[in-house]
Design a protein around this motif. Structure first.
Motif, short mmCIF file in Angstrom:
data_model
loop_
_atom_site.label_atom_id
_atom_site.label_comp_id
_atom_site.label_asym_id
_atom_site.label_seq_id
_atom_site.Cartn_x
_atom_site.Cartn_y
_atom_site.Cartn_z
N PRO A 1 -0.89 -12.65 9.10
CA PRO A 1 -1.66 -11.70 7.98
C PRO A 1 -1.66 -12.12 6.80
CG PRO A 1 0.52 -10.40 8.73
CD PRO A 1 0.21 -11.82 9.49
N GLY B 1 -7.64 -12.19 13.23
CA GLY B 1 -6.89 -11.04 13.07
C GLY B 1 -7.38 -10.05 11.96
N GLU B 2 -6.65 -9.12 11.56
CA GLU B 2 -7.10 -8.12 10.44
C GLU B 2 -6.02 -7.78 9.61
OE1 GLU B 2 -8.02 -4.01 12.04
OE2 GLU B 2 -7.82 -5.17 14.03
N ILE B 3 -6.31 -7.43 8.39
CA ILE B 3 -5.37 -6.91 7.45
C ILE B 3 -6.14 -5.72 6.58
CG2 ILE B 3 -5.90 -8.56 5.77
CD1 ILE B 3 -2.50 -7.86 6.49
N ARG C 1 -11.22 -8.00 8.38
CA ARG C 1 -11.16 -8.59 9.66
C ARG C 1 -11.89 -9.85 10.12
NH1 ARG C 1 -12.98 -4.78 15.21
NH2 ARG C 1 -12.36 -6.08 16.64
N ASP D 1 4.14 -4.50 7.51
CA ASP D 1 3.40 -4.36 8.74
C ASP D 1 1.99 -5.39 8.64
OD1 ASP D 1 2.99 -4.34 11.50
OD2 ASP D 1 2.20 -2.28 11.35
N LYS D 2 0.96 -4.69 8.78
CA LYS D 2 -0.60 -5.20 8.56
C LYS D 2 -1.10 -4.77 7.29
CE LYS D 2 -1.56 -6.02 13.32
NZ LYS D 2 -2.49 -5.92 14.50
N THR D 3 -0.15 -4.51 6.22
CA THR D 3 -0.81 -4.11 5.16
C THR D 3 -0.12 -4.75 3.95
OG1 THR D 3 -0.95 -1.68 5.69
CG2 THR D 3 -1.06 -2.11 3.27
#
Length: 421
Positions: free
Chosen positions: A7, A135-137, A160, A270-272
């Motif tokens: 990420p 991936g995405e963020i 994304r 996490d993903k942030t």
């Protein structure tokens, strides 16, 4: 792929990087010299000149094989504590011909430095998202010094990447960044550091004094004196007080010759990705952490992008670097810069009367800055004693009957990371 790197790669490539313009030959006198000067303080790390033991050896290898082998550019983005400087010369009278720069004794690097053409490409990498992994963020942007999050924050952006396609939604930052004035050398230039280099500048190094460059085709007049304004700036003595989750205050002593300050923080939750800056206005990010002209500093001070030189502290709003689900602090990375003066020397000097013709033989530009880095929310005191630590294990054998001292959390973390390098 490492779940942390993935990420970060996505977010930084798309949200932080900026496209650099195509390189072109600079206009100006037939002989031009660029000197970039930087002081960097990485909280918890020793000076490069005094690094010893396993940790020092590992860091030196990561920097290119040891203190005796390092390359241009060394001052653009220093990672370790110490003093750094780069020299680049473009002499169109004898392109790419070796030269020598006589330097003051106070620099601590001998009587002169060799200037050599590059042996390989040392240009800057262009920005962009080519090769970005799937991936995405989610990104949250905050700004401003103060204990509380201000109205209208955060701005949020979702990105994304799938199968080479990139999608973005939300409220993106437009992004301010320092004007691109760096040197992108080719074989026509000569540079320092280079393969003949043996040492970096020591902790007490000074550039103040007489300099002269000689070599094939170099003008006989190319000698100049640098004053304190062009010397290494003091290091930023950065301190942290409070807790990252409930509110952290950053403090520092005034840095001599600093024209302004800027701070930038980043944390992965996490993903942030959470991004914060000390600017009073949005659209200021990592791209601001670079050399600036006096005019640019004045402009951004007026726009409240930068902190005035009288500033000695900045609070990070509480809660922004705490994980939303657990409320626990999420350690982040802090970058800080103190912008220094820029010096220009030319021969013959520019006449006071603007109507009088002026065709200088050469010019020299010297840029200065002092930067600092820190791990937000981590106990840096645990890094004391790291100098003697080997990448694979503890520093030295201990007596079997001697109790091993308790390690700090940061030291444990770094030892784990080092084993996986």
């Amino acid at each position: 792929m490492n779940p942390i790197r993935h990420p970060l790669t996505l977010a930084l490539a798309a949200a932080v990087s900026v496209a650099l313009p195509a390189s072109s030959a600079p206009s100006g006198p037939e002989t031009q010299v660029w000197i970039d000067v930087a002081t960097h303080h990485q909280a918890g790390m020793p000076d490069m000149g005094s690094m010893m033991g396993g940790m020092g050896g590992l860091a030196a290898k990561m920097m290119g094989g040891g203190q005796g082998t390092f390359a241009y550019p060394d001052a653009r983005h220093p990672m370790m504590t110490g003093k750094f400087f780069d020299i680049a010369m473009l002499n169109t009278l004898a392109p790419g011909k070796e030269a020598e720069q006589q330097v003051p004794a106070g620099l601590g690097l001998g009587a002169s430095l060799p200037l050599l053409p590059p042996t390989a490409s040392v240009g800057r990498e262009a920005g962009g998202t080519t090769g970005m992994p799937d991936g995405e963020i989610h990104i949250k942007y905050y700004w401003g010094c103060g204990s509380e999050v201000r109205a209208g924050q955060p701005r949020e952006l979702h990105m994304r990447a799938r199968g080479g396609k990139f999608e973005m939604s939300g409220d993106p930052m437009q992004g301010r960044y320092a004007p691109d004035r760096g040197v992108d050398p080719n074989p026509s230039y000569v540079l320092w550091p280079n393969p003949k280099t043996r040492n970096r500048a020591p902790a007490n190094a000074s550039l103040v004094g007489q300099h002269r460059i000689t070599g094939q085709g170099v003008p006989e007049s190319l000698k100049f004196e640098l004053q304190q304004a062009a010397d290494f700036m003091p290091k930023i003595a950065l301190t942290q007080s409070g807790e990252l989750a409930s509110g952290l205050t950053l403090g520092w002593q005034p840095v001599d010759r600093a024209k302004a300050y800027f701070l930038h923080g980043l944390s992965l939750q996490d993903k942030t990705i959470v991004i914060w800056s000390s600017a009073e206005v949005p659209d200021a990010g990592q791209g601001v952490v670079d050399y600036l002209t006096g005019a640019q500093i004045d402009r951004w001070l007026k726009e409240k992008v930068l902190l005035p030189p009288s500033t000695t502290s900045c609070a990070i709003p509480r809660g922004i670097f705490a994980d939303a689900s657990s409320g626990q602090a999420s350690p982040g990375i802090l970058s800080m810069i103190a912008y220094g003066p820029e010096t220009h020397v030319a021969w013959p000097p520019k006449p006071a009367d603007p109507k009088q013709p002026w065709d200088p033989e050469w010019n020299v530009r010297v840029r200065t800055k002092s930067t600092a880095g820190a791990l937000l929310g981590m106990d840096l005191s645990g890094m004391q004693g790291m100098d003697g630590m080997d990448a694979g294990d503890a520093a030295t054998p201990q007596d079997p009957g001697q109790k091993k001292p308790e390690e700090g959390a940061t030291k444990k973390l770094l030892k784990g990371l080092l084993r996986n390098l």
